[in-house]
Design a protein around this motif. Structure first.
Motif, mmCIF file in Angstrom:
data_model
loop_
_atom_site.group_PDB
_atom_site.id
_atom_site.type_symbol
_atom_site.label_atom_id
_atom_site.label_comp_id
_atom_site.label_asym_id
_atom_site.label_seq_id
_atom_site.Cartn_x
_atom_site.Cartn_y
_atom_site.Cartn_z
ATOM 1 N N SER A 148 -56.647 -53.309 39.034
ATOM 2 C CA SER A 148 -55.507 -53.779 38.247
ATOM 3 C C SER A 148 -55.882 -55.033 37.460
ATOM 4 C CB SER A 148 -54.309 -54.059 39.154
ATOM 5 O OG SER A 148 -54.641 -55.027 40.140
ATOM 6 N N GLU A 164 -57.402 -54.007 34.202
ATOM 7 C CA GLU A 164 -56.382 -53.549 33.266
ATOM 8 C C GLU A 164 -55.640 -54.732 32.662
ATOM 9 O OE1 GLU A 164 -54.229 -50.955 35.854
ATOM 10 O OE2 GLU A 164 -55.435 -49.190 35.288
ATOM 11 N N LEU A 173 -57.739 -56.196 29.951
ATOM 12 C CA LEU A 173 -57.704 -55.361 28.744
ATOM 13 C C LEU A 173 -56.440 -55.622 27.942
ATOM 14 C CD1 LEU A 173 -59.080 -51.919 30.019
ATOM 15 C CD2 LEU A 173 -60.265 -53.681 28.695
ATOM 16 N N ARG A 174 -55.326 -55.819 28.606
ATOM 17 C CA ARG A 174 -54.084 -56.124 27.894
ATOM 18 C C ARG A 174 -54.206 -57.449 27.135
ATOM 19 N NH1 ARG A 174 -51.891 -53.931 32.735
ATOM 20 N NH2 ARG A 174 -50.803 -51.952 32.327
ATOM 21 N N ALA A 225 -56.527 -56.855 24.086
ATOM 22 C CA ALA A 225 -55.845 -56.122 23.019
ATOM 23 C C ALA A 225 -54.820 -57.002 22.320
ATOM 24 C CB ALA A 225 -55.173 -54.881 23.597
ATOM 25 N N SER A 226 -54.098 -57.799 23.099
ATOM 26 C CA SER A 226 -53.089 -58.678 22.504
ATOM 27 C C SER A 226 -53.731 -59.742 21.626
ATOM 28 C CB SER A 226 -52.271 -59.327 23.621
ATOM 29 O OG SER A 226 -51.343 -60.260 23.101
ATOM 30 N N ASP A 252 -54.422 -51.860 19.700
ATOM 31 C CA ASP A 252 -53.776 -51.095 20.772
ATOM 32 C C ASP A 252 -54.760 -50.551 21.800
ATOM 33 O OD1 ASP A 252 -51.261 -51.410 19.620
ATOM 34 O OD2 ASP A 252 -51.545 -49.665 18.312
ATOM 35 N N LYS A 253 -56.064 -50.594 21.489
ATOM 36 C CA LYS A 253 -57.043 -49.943 22.370
ATOM 37 C C LYS A 253 -58.106 -50.946 22.824
ATOM 38 C CE LYS A 253 -56.543 -45.500 19.964
ATOM 39 N NZ LYS A 253 -55.704 -46.011 18.831
ATOM 40 N N ALA A 256 -62.256 -48.690 32.885
ATOM 41 C CA ALA A 256 -60.868 -49.115 32.699
ATOM 42 C C ALA A 256 -60.570 -49.000 31.213
ATOM 43 C CB ALA A 256 -60.639 -50.534 33.185
ATOM 44 N N LEU A 309 -57.271 -49.031 27.993
ATOM 45 C CA LEU A 309 -55.908 -49.306 27.559
ATOM 46 C C LEU A 309 -55.670 -48.579 26.240
ATOM 47 C CD1 LEU A 309 -53.251 -51.002 27.887
ATOM 48 C CD2 LEU A 309 -54.335 -52.701 26.384
ATOM 49 N N GLY A 310 -54.605 -47.795 26.163
ATOM 50 C CA GLY A 310 -54.259 -47.088 24.933
ATOM 51 C C GLY A 310 -54.827 -45.695 24.836
#
Length: 396
Positions: free
Chosen positions: A27, A30, A33-34, A37-38, A43-44, A59, A61-62
């Motif tokens: 987790s 993840e 990764l958020r 991306a932010s 988005d990926k 891992a 995201l998107g």
């Protein structure tokens, strides 16, 4: 600079140490990764681990994490440089003009940015990557944050490895505690038995018998001291400490029977020794093998309601001595013989018999550390015949 087979082997070993391929993503990865991306306004994002054949997305995201061939990976083309790569439009970079993730075969990547994942030992094992289907750019702050987050990814992998090693260490400690308890029980029982016999002899004024019993008690205590020392050395440095030299199998067998004296008398067991030969090994461990094998035979035979008759014999091959312990007990079914030598494994004949299932696994491990083997057959009496090999001294 082209990578060599040695480089690939070092990287494979570093990746294997982390144990993340094929595992559920953490987790914390993840979450990183958020953030990536932010910060990069895409988005990926993905954490890639790249070995000599594949890119493993551990891992993502998107999109759904997957595995692809290394030759198709965009990150595989740039990550070994050890430098961050930022491409506003991947179509403009000749390394990716024909890449399936750019051409539309596997994806339509335009913006692409990656930072290498560098282990504390300096081995680059993959990338933290962000990408998008639209052209984009990163400013200096965003680029710096990507590198920082790549370092955080490695920190997460390090923490996971440390946790796994701690669990493994705890498992080994638990096994070691069980092994110590198991291996000390027989000489301790012998020690207590001889001391009780000496005490009884003193009460009836049998000084000679008391002297003999006390001498045997002292011998059992000395063997127990040796065993404790060897087992603690084994625990401290991972089994590397050994005292190899010439070992008389007969002397080891006699000492093992002495340690088991109380258990043998309690169960009405008879042990015959037809053993000879000098092997090259650790005397304490070889005696421990004999002690465990004889004790197992006595325990399981007596549990079946049969007076134990144990035969210990030796035969020679070209460069090894085969020690064979046979009993007249219920035997071990052929389909269980491979399983019962595993750690804490017990066969159907063990129902109602005390113990943790350590004896045979310990014996097999000791044999393997001497370059030998352990196996199980049926004895002529229908019971079990367990054999173990040790190298002969000087090929005698």
């Amino acid at each position: 600079m082209p990578m060599t087979a040695v480089d690939d082997a070092i990287r494979r070993e570093a990746i294997a140490d982390y144990g993340v391929i094929g595992e559920a993503p953490a987790s914390s990865l993840e979450g990183l990764l958020r953030i990536a991306a932010s910060v990069c306004r895409v988005d990926k994002a993905v954490v890639n681990i790249i070995d000599d054949r594949f890119q493993h997305q551990i891992a993502a995201l998107g999109f759904d994490a997957a595995v692809c061939a290394r030759e198709d990976s965009m990150c595989a083309a740039v990550y070994l440089s050890g430098q961050q790569v930022v491409l506003p439009d991947a179509r403009d970079d000749e390394r990716f003009t024909d890449n399936p993730f750019v051409t539309g075969e596997l994806g339509r990547v335009r913006f692409y940015a990656s930072s290498p994942l560098r282990t504390p030992d300096g081995v680059i094992i993959g990338t933290l990557c962000v990408f998008d289907d639209d052209v984009a750019e990163l400013d200096a702050a965003q680029r710096s944050t990507m590198d920082i987050l790549a370092g955080q990814v490695v920190d997460v992998l390090e923490l996971r490895r440390a946790g796994r090693e701690l669990r493994s260490s705890n498992d080994r400690l638990s096994t070691f505690a069980g092994q110590v308890s198991h291996d000390l029980r027989n000489p301790l029982t012998a020690l207590v038995g001889y001391l009780e016999l000496a005490s009884d002899s003193l009460e009836v004024d049998e000084a000679q018998q008391a002297t003999v019993s006390l001498a045997r008690a002292e011998a059992a205590a000395n063997r127990m001291t040796d065993l404790v020392g060897d087992l603690l050395s084994y625990a401290r440095i991972g089994g590397a400490a050994r005292h190899f030299g010439p070992v008389s199998v007969r002397e080891a067998a006699v000492a093992a029977v002495d340690d088991l004296d109380a258990a043998l008398r309690e169960r009405g067991a008879r042990v015959s020794l037809d053993v000879d030969g000098i092997v090259f090994g650790d005397a304490t461990l070889i005696r421990l093998v004999l002690q465990n094998l004889i004790a197992n035979s006595v325990k399981f035979t007596a549990a079946a309601g049969i007076p134990p008759m144990i035969e210990v014999s030796t035969t020679r091959t070209d460069n090894a001595l085969v020690i064979r312990v046979e009993d007249n007990g219920p035997g071990i079914p052929e389909d269980e013989r491979g399983r019962v030598v595993g750690l804490m494994e017990r066969g159907t004949s063990a129902q109602g018999v005390e113990g943790l299932g350590l004896g045979l696994s310990v014996c097999r491990r000791i044999a393997q550390e001497h370059g030998g083997r352990l196996g199980i057959d049926a004895s002529p009496t229908g019971g079990a015949a367990v054999w173990v090999t040790f190298p002969l001294l000087g090929g005698q």
